[in-house]
Motif scaffolding. Structure first.
Motif, short mmCIF file in Angstrom:
data_model
loop_
_atom_site.label_atom_id
_atom_site.label_comp_id
_atom_site.label_asym_id
_atom_site.label_seq_id
_atom_site.Cartn_x
_atom_site.Cartn_y
_atom_site.Cartn_z
N THR A 91 0.84 -1.20 0.00
CA THR A 91 0.00 0.00 0.00
C THR A 91 0.88 1.24 0.00
O THR A 91 1.89 1.30 0.71
N ALA A 92 0.48 2.23 -0.77
CA ALA A 92 1.20 3.50 -0.82
C ALA A 92 0.76 4.39 0.34
O ALA A 92 -0.31 4.18 0.92
N ALA A 93 1.57 5.39 0.65
CA ALA A 93 1.23 6.30 1.75
C ALA A 93 -0.09 7.00 1.50
O ALA A 93 -0.85 7.26 2.43
N THR A 94 -0.40 7.27 0.25
CA THR A 94 -1.61 8.03 -0.09
C THR A 94 -2.89 7.20 0.00
O THR A 94 -3.97 7.77 0.15
N ASP A 95 -2.79 5.87 -0.12
CA ASP A 95 -4.01 5.06 -0.12
C ASP A 95 -4.06 4.01 0.97
O ASP A 95 -4.99 3.20 1.02
N ARG A 96 -3.09 3.99 1.87
CA ARG A 96 -3.01 2.93 2.88
C ARG A 96 -4.22 2.90 3.81
O ARG A 96 -4.76 1.83 4.12
N LEU A 97 -4.67 4.08 4.27
CA LEU A 97 -5.80 4.11 5.20
C LEU A 97 -7.13 3.88 4.48
O LEU A 97 -8.05 3.29 5.05
N ALA A 98 -7.20 4.31 3.25
CA ALA A 98 -8.40 4.03 2.44
C ALA A 98 -8.54 2.52 2.22
O ALA A 98 -9.65 1.99 2.17
N ALA A 99 -7.41 1.83 2.10
CA ALA A 99 -7.43 0.38 1.91
C ALA A 99 -8.03 -0.32 3.14
O ALA A 99 -8.73 -1.33 3.01
N VAL A 100 -7.77 0.23 4.30
CA VAL A 100 -8.35 -0.31 5.53
C VAL A 100 -9.84 -0.01 5.59
O VAL A 100 -10.67 -0.90 5.81
N GLN A 101 -10.17 1.26 5.41
CA GLN A 101 -11.56 1.70 5.55
C GLN A 101 -12.48 0.99 4.55
O GLN A 101 -13.61 0.64 4.87
N SER A 102 -11.99 0.74 3.35
CA SER A 102 -12.81 0.12 2.31
C SER A 102 -12.91 -1.39 2.45
O SER A 102 -13.74 -2.02 1.79
N GLY A 103 -12.06 -1.98 3.28
CA GLY A 103 -12.07 -3.43 3.43
C GLY A 103 -11.14 -4.15 2.46
O GLY A 103 -11.15 -5.38 2.39
N VAL A 156 15.03 20.63 1.80
CA VAL A 156 14.76 19.34 2.45
C VAL A 156 13.86 18.49 1.56
O VAL A 156 12.80 18.94 1.10
N CYS A 157 14.26 17.27 1.31
CA CYS A 157 13.43 16.31 0.57
C CYS A 157 12.49 15.61 1.55
O CYS A 157 12.92 15.15 2.62
N ALA A 158 11.21 15.50 1.19
CA ALA A 158 10.22 14.85 2.04
C ALA A 158 9.20 14.13 1.19
O ALA A 158 8.96 14.49 0.03
N GLN A 159 8.60 13.11 1.78
CA GLN A 159 7.55 12.38 1.08
C GLN A 159 6.21 13.06 1.32
O GLN A 159 5.86 13.40 2.45
N SER A 160 5.44 13.25 0.27
CA SER A 160 4.12 13.86 0.41
C SER A 160 3.12 12.83 0.91
O SER A 160 3.36 11.62 0.86
N GLY A 161 1.99 13.31 1.42
CA GLY A 161 0.94 12.41 1.88
C GLY A 161 1.21 11.78 3.23
O GLY A 161 0.59 10.77 3.59
N PRO A 185 6.24 11.83 -4.26
CA PRO A 185 5.10 10.97 -3.93
C PRO A 185 5.45 9.70 -3.16
O PRO A 185 4.59 9.13 -2.47
N THR A 186 6.68 9.21 -3.28
CA THR A 186 7.06 7.98 -2.58
C THR A 186 8.37 8.19 -1.83
O THR A 186 9.15 9.10 -2.14
N ALA A 187 8.60 7.31 -0.87
CA ALA A 187 9.85 7.36 -0.10
C ALA A 187 11.05 7.09 -1.01
O ALA A 187 12.11 7.72 -0.85
#
Length: 347
Positions: A91-103, A156-161, A185-187
């Motif tokens: 799961t990507a940082a942007t969709d990891r929690l949606a993956a949980v919530q959606s089942g 500074v480099c940082a990951q979004s989301g 967008p990614t680490a």
């Protein structure tokens, strides 16, 4: 207003009672479906980081290893008595929690920070703290900088989301420092940007910085500064609405921590099953009915420890002294050893 008849009053009372019983029954009806679904499916679906050395990564044969991976295997062992009955879903940082919530996944075992807004606005719950972390900074050794307070004006480099961006902005603003941020967008892309000198500094959770440093072209030429600028309690995540499943995840984590405190290890689990010590007997299932309270067998915790080891064994093998990362236990040491890992008792 006319006085209600006795028949009318009795009807109203009956209606209120029926509504009350319905409300009491409703949570029981919807609150124990996840475990049932998993058992019928025959496997656990676990959301993980696609590539974070020490926590979740695949070798050239596609075999998963890592701290978060072992927790998923512990859950599978507790449920099925088979740590292999788990499917890992990157799961990507942007969709990891949606993956949980959606089942899409049954549980998220991924470097994810427990925050108030995530629980109150995204329909998820954190089951506990598996890893105490905090945000830090990595930069090139030849920059001759040894404190984060000298980073003003640096890019500074940082990951979004992630929570990283807000923590970064807060820290620089609180210390009256100028900030330039390059987000990715990614680490992996953030690390690559840093390695290609698109920025001066890479920021992330300290545990992730240890992992990312090993992937750089010359790891020994980079240092992680001592400052930790945030609290990042990382732990497993489930969707709201199923207390039984939340408790199962929570108490499996606590069982691994308690097992370390009690000296119950992977190789000594058979001896622990013969122990006469009350705390040990309760955790391995030879006394009490704690597994049944979770919808599992008496030896659910013993199964988990036998599959992956206790918390300390999981830590040291994947991210601690026995790993390439060699991250000191620090806050993740047991409370009896100077850390803050403290699990409620099984009793």
């Amino acid at each position: 207003m006319p006085i209600p008849s006795e028949e009318c009053r009795l009807s109203r009372i009956a209606l209120l009672l029926s509504l009350g019983f319905a409300l009491l029954a409703f949570p029981q009806h919807v609150g124990a479906q996840t475990l049932k679904t998993i058992k019928e499916r025959g496997s656990l679906i676990c959301g993980v980081n696609p590539d974070l050395l020490g926590f979740a990564s695949r070798d050239e044969r596609g075999n998963w290893t890592g701290f978060d991976i072992d927790f998923c295997r512990a859950l599978a062992a507790a449920i099925f008595d088979d740590p292999k009955k788990v499917e890992f879903v990157p799961t990507a940082a942007t969709d990891r929690l949606a993956a949980v919530q959606s089942g899409k996944v049954d549980v998220l075992s991924r470097n994810t920070t427990w925050t108030m807004s995530r629980e109150n606005s995204l329909g998820v719950l954190f089951a506990g703290i598996a890893f105490y972390d905090g945000q830090g900074f990595m930069l090139r050794r030849d920059a001759k900088i040894d404190t984060a307070l000298e980073l003003s004006g640096k890019t500074v480099c940082a990951q979004s989301g992630t929570t990283t961006e807000l923590n970064l902005a807060d820290y620089f603003r609180a210390n009256n420092m100028s900030l330039s941020v390059a987000t990715f967008p990614t680490a992996q892309e953030a690390r690559t940007g840093y390695d290609e000198k698109k920025c001066d500094v890479l920021t992330s959770d300290v545990s992730q910085l240890h992992a990312e440093r090993l992937k750089l072209s010359a790891p020994n030429t980079h240092i992680i500064l001592p400052e930790v600028i945030s609290k990042e309690p990382l732990g497993p995540v489930v969707r709201q609405g199923d207390d039984q499943w939340l408790n199962l995840i929570k108490w499996t984590l606590y069982a691994l921590i308690n097992a370390e405190e009690l000296g119950v290890e992977q190789q000594s689990i058979d001896e622990a099953m013969k122990s006469q010590k009350p705390d040990v007997r309760r955790i391995v299932g030879t006394e009490g009915a704690f597994g049944e309270q979770l919808g599992l067998s008496k030896d659910w915790a013993a199964r988990a420890v036998k599959a992956v080891g206790n918390y300390g064994e999981v830590y040291e093998r994947n991210v601690g002294s026995q790993s390439k990362l060699a991250i000191p236990r620090g806050l993740n040491a047991l409370w009896t050893n100077g850390g803050v890992q403290y699990a409620p008792p099984i009793r």
